[in-house]
Design a protein around this motif. Structure first.
Motif, PDB file in Angstrom:
ATOM      1  N   MET A   1      11.699  27.744 -17.791  1.00  0.00           N
ATOM      2  CA  MET A   1      12.783  28.450 -17.111  1.00  0.00           C
ATOM      3  C   MET A   1      12.245  29.495 -16.142  1.00  0.00           C
ATOM      4  O   MET A   1      12.734  29.618 -15.012  1.00  0.00           O
ATOM      5  CB  MET A   1      13.731  29.071 -18.137  1.00  0.00           C
ATOM      6  N   ILE A   2      11.238  30.248 -16.548  1.00  0.00           N
ATOM      7  CA  ILE A   2      10.663  31.277 -15.670  1.00  0.00           C
ATOM      8  C   ILE A   2      10.061  30.639 -14.420  1.00  0.00           C
ATOM      9  O   ILE A   2      10.262  31.117 -13.305  1.00  0.00           O
ATOM     10  CB  ILE A   2       9.620  32.125 -16.432  1.00  0.00           C
ATOM     11  N   ILE A   3       9.333  29.546 -14.592  1.00  0.00           N
ATOM     12  CA  ILE A   3       8.730  28.865 -13.443  1.00  0.00           C
ATOM     13  C   ILE A   3       9.811  28.380 -12.482  1.00  0.00           C
ATOM     14  O   ILE A   3       9.722  28.595 -11.270  1.00  0.00           O
ATOM     15  CB  ILE A   3       7.837  27.698 -13.914  1.00  0.00           C
ATOM     16  N   VAL A   4      10.853  27.748 -13.019  1.00  0.00           N
ATOM     17  CA  VAL A   4      11.934  27.249 -12.173  1.00  0.00           C
ATOM     18  C   VAL A   4      12.627  28.403 -11.452  1.00  0.00           C
ATOM     19  O   VAL A   4      12.879  28.328 -10.243  1.00  0.00           O
ATOM     20  CB  VAL A   4      12.950  26.428 -12.993  1.00  0.00           C
ATOM     21  N   VAL A   5      12.925  29.475 -12.166  1.00  0.00           N
ATOM     22  CA  VAL A   5      13.585  30.634 -11.554  1.00  0.00           C
ATOM     23  C   VAL A   5      12.750  31.167 -10.396  1.00  0.00           C
ATOM     24  O   VAL A   5      13.258  31.393  -9.292  1.00  0.00           O
ATOM     25  CB  VAL A   5      13.852  31.742 -12.601  1.00  0.00           C
ATOM     26  N   GLU A   6      11.467  31.374 -10.633  1.00  0.00           N
ATOM     27  CA  GLU A   6      10.595  31.930  -9.588  1.00  0.00           C
ATOM     28  C   GLU A   6      10.529  31.018  -8.372  1.00  0.00           C
ATOM     29  O   GLU A   6      10.582  31.489  -7.234  1.00  0.00           O
ATOM     30  CB  GLU A   6       9.195  32.185 -10.148  1.00  0.00           C
ATOM     31  N   ILE A   7      10.438  29.725  -8.583  1.00  0.00           N
ATOM     32  CA  ILE A   7      10.362  28.795  -7.454  1.00  0.00           C
ATOM     33  C   ILE A   7      11.686  28.738  -6.713  1.00  0.00           C
ATOM     34  O   ILE A   7      11.724  28.857  -5.476  1.00  0.00           O
ATOM     35  CB  ILE A   7       9.913  27.393  -7.929  1.00  0.00           C
ATOM     36  N   LEU A   8      12.800  28.588  -7.436  1.00  0.00           N
ATOM     37  CA  LEU A   8      14.099  28.453  -6.762  1.00  0.00           C
ATOM     38  C   LEU A   8      14.545  29.741  -6.076  1.00  0.00           C
ATOM     39  O   LEU A   8      15.270  29.683  -5.084  1.00  0.00           O
ATOM     40  CB  LEU A   8      15.164  27.967  -7.738  1.00  0.00           C
ATOM     41  N   GLN A   9      14.128  30.899  -6.581  1.00  0.00           N
ATOM     42  CA  GLN A   9      14.480  32.151  -5.919  1.00  0.00           C
ATOM     43  C   GLN A   9      13.707  32.331  -4.611  1.00  0.00           C
ATOM     44  O   GLN A   9      14.186  33.009  -3.714  1.00  0.00           O
ATOM     45  CB  GLN A   9      14.192  33.352  -6.821  1.00  0.00           C
ATOM     46  N   ASN A  10      12.552  31.721  -4.518  1.00  0.00           N
ATOM     47  CA  ASN A  10      11.675  31.994  -3.382  1.00  0.00           C
ATOM     48  C   ASN A  10      11.473  30.835  -2.410  1.00  0.00           C
ATOM     49  O   ASN A  10      11.008  31.048  -1.297  1.00  0.00           O
ATOM     50  CB  ASN A  10      10.307  32.458  -3.895  1.00  0.00           C
ATOM     51  N   TYR A  11      11.804  29.613  -2.836  1.00  0.00           N
ATOM     52  CA  TYR A  11      11.506  28.453  -1.995  1.00  0.00           C
ATOM     53  C   TYR A  11      12.616  27.406  -2.020  1.00  0.00           C
ATOM     54  O   TYR A  11      13.320  27.256  -3.007  1.00  0.00           O
ATOM     55  CB  TYR A  11      10.214  27.759  -2.469  1.00  0.00           C
ATOM     56  N   ASP A  12      12.704  26.692  -0.913  1.00  0.00           N
ATOM     57  CA  ASP A  12      13.443  25.439  -0.862  1.00  0.00           C
ATOM     58  C   ASP A  12      12.387  24.356  -0.950  1.00  0.00           C
ATOM     59  O   ASP A  12      11.327  24.453  -0.313  1.00  0.00           O
ATOM     60  CB  ASP A  12      14.212  25.305   0.463  1.00  0.00           C
TER      61      ASP A  12
END
Length: 183
Positions: free
Chosen positions: A142-153
């Motif tokens: 969940m943390i990895i997904v959150v960090e990626i989706l908050q910062n990248y498309d």
């Protein structure tokens, strides 16, 4: 983790409306930095989507068990002592007899995680053999997904061929080629 995340981001690329829902859930429930377990627990749709990914593309696509004594499977099939039973989680995740016609097998109509017995959702094994790191793995995912989706498309490279590479771990045969764009 790598297998689950690879399949997860590919599925998101195939379902952009799911990415939108997850981002809305993140924006509503998490501060931009410094979130904790309590905040992560509010990401029910993300949690369900990760589970759904592992239902359809289990990191370990098959398992083997050996009986110590005679037993009976839930299906009614008898198993003799010292028999080896191999079951294909990849196929089980797609069986109507197990999951019915539900698209999101672990997400309820009321917006909550639907409890499914570990013997049905087997990505983390079941019973006394349940993965001790299940909770920690889900937090990390969940943390990895959150960090990626908050910062990248993320966009899958056009024409990139997606197919499973069966083995001990269910990888993508050709990997997942993507482009990242800063948000």
């Amino acid at each position: 983790m790598a297998s689950a995340l690879t399949w997860f981001f590919w599925l998101l690329s195939e379902n952009p409306q799911v990415t939108t829902i997850i981002r809305e859930e993140i924006n509503k429930n998490l501060p931009r930095t410094g979130y904790d377990q309590e905040n992560l627990d509010k990401l029910v749709y993300l949690h369900a989507t990760l589970y759904e990914t592992m239902r359809l593309y289990p990191p370990a696509p098959f398992q083997r068990k050996t009986s110590i004594k005679p037993d009976m499977l839930p299906s009614g099939h008898k198993v003799d002592a010292n028999s080896t039973v191999i079951f294909f989680l990849y196929a089980m995740g797609r069986m109507r007899a197990i999951w019915g016609g539900r698209r999101m097998g672990v997400y309820s109509e009321t917006g909550e995680l639907r409890h499914e017995p570990s013997y049905k959702f087997f990505s983390f094994n079941a019973g006394p053999r349940t993965c001790l790191g299940k909770h920690t793995a889900m937090i990390h995912l969940m943390i990895i997904v959150v960090e990626i989706l908050q910062n990248y498309d993320i966009e899958v490279v056009k024409g990139h061929k997606i197919e499973p590479l069966p083995g001990f771990i269910l990888h993508m045969k050709h990997g997942l080629k993507v482009t990242f764009k800063k948000r």
